[in-house]
Design a protein around this motif. Structure first.
Motif, PDB file in Angstrom:
ATOM      1  N   VAL A 275       0.862  -1.175   0.000  1.00  0.00           N
ATOM      2  CA  VAL A 275       0.000   0.000   0.000  1.00  0.00           C
ATOM      3  C   VAL A 275       0.897   1.223   0.000  1.00  0.00           C
ATOM      4  N   LEU A 276       0.669   2.121  -0.923  1.00  0.00           N
ATOM      5  CA  LEU A 276       1.566   3.253  -1.123  1.00  0.00           C
ATOM      6  C   LEU A 276       1.693   4.133   0.113  1.00  0.00           C
ATOM      7  N   ALA A 277       0.572   4.534   0.673  1.00  0.00           N
ATOM      8  CA  ALA A 277       0.609   5.451   1.825  1.00  0.00           C
ATOM      9  C   ALA A 277      -0.489   5.042   2.791  1.00  0.00           C
ATOM     10  N   PRO A 278      -0.241   4.011   3.606  1.00  0.00           N
ATOM     11  CA  PRO A 278      -1.303   3.452   4.443  1.00  0.00           C
ATOM     12  C   PRO A 278      -1.787   4.354   5.575  1.00  0.00           C
ATOM     13  N   GLY A 279      -1.027   5.379   5.935  1.00  0.00           N
ATOM     14  CA  GLY A 279      -1.436   6.244   7.030  1.00  0.00           C
ATOM     15  C   GLY A 279      -1.165   7.697   6.737  1.00  0.00           C
ATOM     16  N   ALA A 280      -1.638   8.563   7.645  1.00  0.00           N
ATOM     17  CA  ALA A 280      -1.467  10.007   7.463  1.00  0.00           C
ATOM     18  C   ALA A 280       0.004  10.391   7.409  1.00  0.00           C
ATOM     19  N   GLN A 281       0.837   9.736   8.196  1.00  0.00           N
ATOM     20  CA  GLN A 281       2.265  10.050   8.189  1.00  0.00           C
ATOM     21  C   GLN A 281       2.889   9.733   6.834  1.00  0.00           C
ATOM     22  N   ASP A 282       2.454   8.636   6.234  1.00  0.00           N
ATOM     23  CA  ASP A 282       2.961   8.283   4.907  1.00  0.00           C
ATOM     24  C   ASP A 282       2.489   9.286   3.858  1.00  0.00           C
TER      25      ASP A 282
ATOM     26  N   GLY B 287      11.477   8.977  -5.290  1.00  0.00           N
ATOM     27  CA  GLY B 287      11.609   7.576  -4.907  1.00  0.00           C
ATOM     28  C   GLY B 287      12.634   7.368  -3.808  1.00  0.00           C
ATOM     29  N   ARG B 288      13.798   7.985  -3.960  1.00  0.00           N
ATOM     30  CA  ARG B 288      14.845   7.805  -2.944  1.00  0.00           C
ATOM     31  C   ARG B 288      14.363   8.279  -1.580  1.00  0.00           C
ATOM     32  N   ARG B 289      13.760   9.450  -1.544  1.00  0.00           N
ATOM     33  CA  ARG B 289      13.353  10.019  -0.259  1.00  0.00           C
ATOM     34  C   ARG B 289      12.190   9.248   0.352  1.00  0.00           C
ATOM     35  N   TYR B 290      11.164   9.010  -0.445  1.00  0.00           N
ATOM     36  CA  TYR B 290       9.967   8.410   0.128  1.00  0.00           C
ATOM     37  C   TYR B 290      10.177   6.955   0.502  1.00  0.00           C
ATOM     38  N   VAL B 291      10.790   6.177  -0.371  1.00  0.00           N
ATOM     39  CA  VAL B 291      10.932   4.746  -0.097  1.00  0.00           C
ATOM     40  C   VAL B 291      11.827   4.496   1.110  1.00  0.00           C
ATOM     41  N   ALA B 292      12.904   5.278   1.260  1.00  0.00           N
ATOM     42  CA  ALA B 292      13.776   5.112   2.428  1.00  0.00           C
ATOM     43  C   ALA B 292      13.003   5.368   3.717  1.00  0.00           C
ATOM     44  N   GLY B 293      12.216   6.436   3.751  1.00  0.00           N
ATOM     45  CA  GLY B 293      11.420   6.726   4.943  1.00  0.00           C
ATOM     46  C   GLY B 293      10.319   5.705   5.164  1.00  0.00           C
ATOM     47  N   PHE B 294       9.692   5.271   4.098  1.00  0.00           N
ATOM     48  CA  PHE B 294       8.639   4.263   4.189  1.00  0.00           C
ATOM     49  C   PHE B 294       9.185   2.980   4.805  1.00  0.00           C
ATOM     50  N   ASN B 295      10.362   2.556   4.357  1.00  0.00           N
ATOM     51  CA  ASN B 295      10.967   1.330   4.895  1.00  0.00           C
ATOM     52  C   ASN B 295      11.292   1.479   6.386  1.00  0.00           C
ATOM     53  N   ARG B 296      11.772   2.645   6.783  1.00  0.00           N
ATOM     54  CA  ARG B 296      12.057   2.862   8.211  1.00  0.00           C
ATOM     55  C   ARG B 296      10.778   2.814   9.031  1.00  0.00           C
ATOM     56  N   ARG B 297       9.744   3.467   8.552  1.00  0.00           N
ATOM     57  CA  ARG B 297       8.497   3.526   9.323  1.00  0.00           C
ATOM     58  C   ARG B 297       7.839   2.152   9.449  1.00  0.00           C
ATOM     59  N   HIS B 298       8.005   1.307   8.426  1.00  0.00           N
ATOM     60  CA  HIS B 298       7.273   0.039   8.412  1.00  0.00           C
ATOM     61  C   HIS B 298       8.175  -1.175   8.599  1.00  0.00           C
ATOM     62  N   GLY B 299       9.426  -0.949   8.952  1.00  0.00           N
ATOM     63  CA  GLY B 299      10.330  -2.045   9.268  1.00  0.00           C
ATOM     64  C   GLY B 299      10.537  -3.015   8.128  1.00  0.00           C
ATOM     65  N   ARG B 300      10.732  -2.497   6.943  1.00  0.00           N
ATOM     66  CA  ARG B 300      10.914  -3.354   5.784  1.00  0.00           C
ATOM     67  C   ARG B 300      12.171  -2.946   5.025  1.00  0.00           C
ATOM     68  N   GLN B 301      12.528  -3.744   4.037  1.00  0.00           N
ATOM     69  CA  GLN B 301      13.679  -3.461   3.185  1.00  0.00           C
ATOM     70  C   GLN B 301      13.281  -3.646   1.727  1.00  0.00           C
ATOM     71  N   GLY B 302      14.102  -3.114   0.865  1.00  0.00           N
ATOM     72  CA  GLY B 302      13.889  -3.337  -0.563  1.00  0.00           C
ATOM     73  C   GLY B 302      13.072  -2.249  -1.222  1.00  0.00           C
ATOM     74  N   GLY B 303      12.776  -2.478  -2.493  1.00  0.00           N
ATOM     75  CA  GLY B 303      12.052  -1.503  -3.284  1.00  0.00           C
ATOM     76  C   GLY B 303      10.562  -1.499  -2.999  1.00  0.00           C
ATOM     77  N   LEU B 304       9.927  -0.461  -3.463  1.00  0.00           N
ATOM     78  CA  LEU B 304       8.484  -0.312  -3.294  1.00  0.00           C
ATOM     79  C   LEU B 304       7.779  -0.219  -4.647  1.00  0.00           C
TER      80      LEU B 304
END
Length: 247
Positions: free
Chosen positions: A25-32, A81-98
């Motif tokens: 899910v691209l942006a599951p919450g308000a923070q995303d 992509g660089r900015r959002y995916v890096a932050g998304f992975n930190r917030r959701h405890g995941r790795q890899g591409g989105l």
């Protein structure tokens, strides 16, 4: 078959689609949503990209954007992509591409298709059943619809000159835009815009496409369907030519 390079023309609007991997899910919450909005905003200025409309959906985001210089749109999307995916992975405890592959984009003729592309983008949430009304803006920072209805000012959005033709005052433009959203779009036009973005073929009248083709080393539109018609003998009343492409 080798993949064609994307069409990208400075000073012309581009309809852009970036999808996420299946199951994400691209942006599951308000923070995303806030993070994606910030990534778009912070990448736009340094890369000379102006955003006219956007929508954040569960499985993708849509943009209508104009790059000021060659290569600007690609650099802009890379930065987002660089900015959002890096932050998304930190917030959701995941790795890899989105992202589900590279973004899709097509250049459009502003006089003919800019307002249609805006409607296509801002009605996306309604078409997916995410909001109850075509003029329901949805969550904050989920689309540019609230900006164009005068409900809030969105620093990401800079209106195109064609949008200003809807009225002489903000009130007139907002009312005209509300009517246009409520009128909606027919399925053929929705399909045409979606297919153009997916395929990367430019979208516009024949004269516009010819002007683009004169500036590009790659084709801007698909080849005509069917075999070319054979020349006819002198005196034959039939028109000599090829079948028109189905754009």
């Amino acid at each position: 078959m080798a993949r064609l390079p994307r069409l990208e023309f400075p000073s012309l609007p581009h309809l852009v689609v970036q999808a996420v991997l299946p199951g994400q899910v691209l942006a599951p919450g308000a923070q995303d949503q806030q993070a994606l909005h910030a990534a778009l905003l912070e990448a736009a200025r340094p890369h000379g990209v102006t955003v006219h409309a956007y929508a954040v959906l569960p499985d993708r985001f849509l943009l209508l954007a104009t790059p000021a210089r060659a290569g600007g749109l690609s650099l802009f999307m890379q930065a987002v992509g660089r900015r959002y995916v890096a932050g998304f992975n930190r917030r959701h405890g995941r790795q890899g591409g989105l992202w589900a592959g590279r973004y899709r984009a097509t250049v459009i003729e502003p006089a003919r298709y800019l307002l249609d592309a805006m409607v296509f983008i801002e009605l996306a949430s309604w078409r997916m059943g995410l909001v109850e009304s075509p003029v329901a803006a949805g969550p904050v920072m989920s689309s540019s619809l609230a900006h164009h209805l005068g409900q809030r000012t969105d620093p990401l959005v800079l209106d195109h000159a064609v949008f200003w033709t809807l009225g002489n005052t903000p009130f007139e433009r907002e009312a005209a835009w509300k009517r246009r959203l409520e009128e909606g779009q027919g399925a053929p036009l929705v399909s045409r815009l979606a297919e153009a973005a997916h395929s990367g073929w430019a979208l516009g009248e024949a004269s516009f496409l010819a002007s683009l083709q004169a500036q590009s080393d790659r084709r801007v539109a698909p080849k005509p369907r069917g075999r070319p018609r054979k020349p006819v003998a002198d005196g034959d009343s039939k028109v000599v030519g090829v079948e028109s492409p189905d754009f």
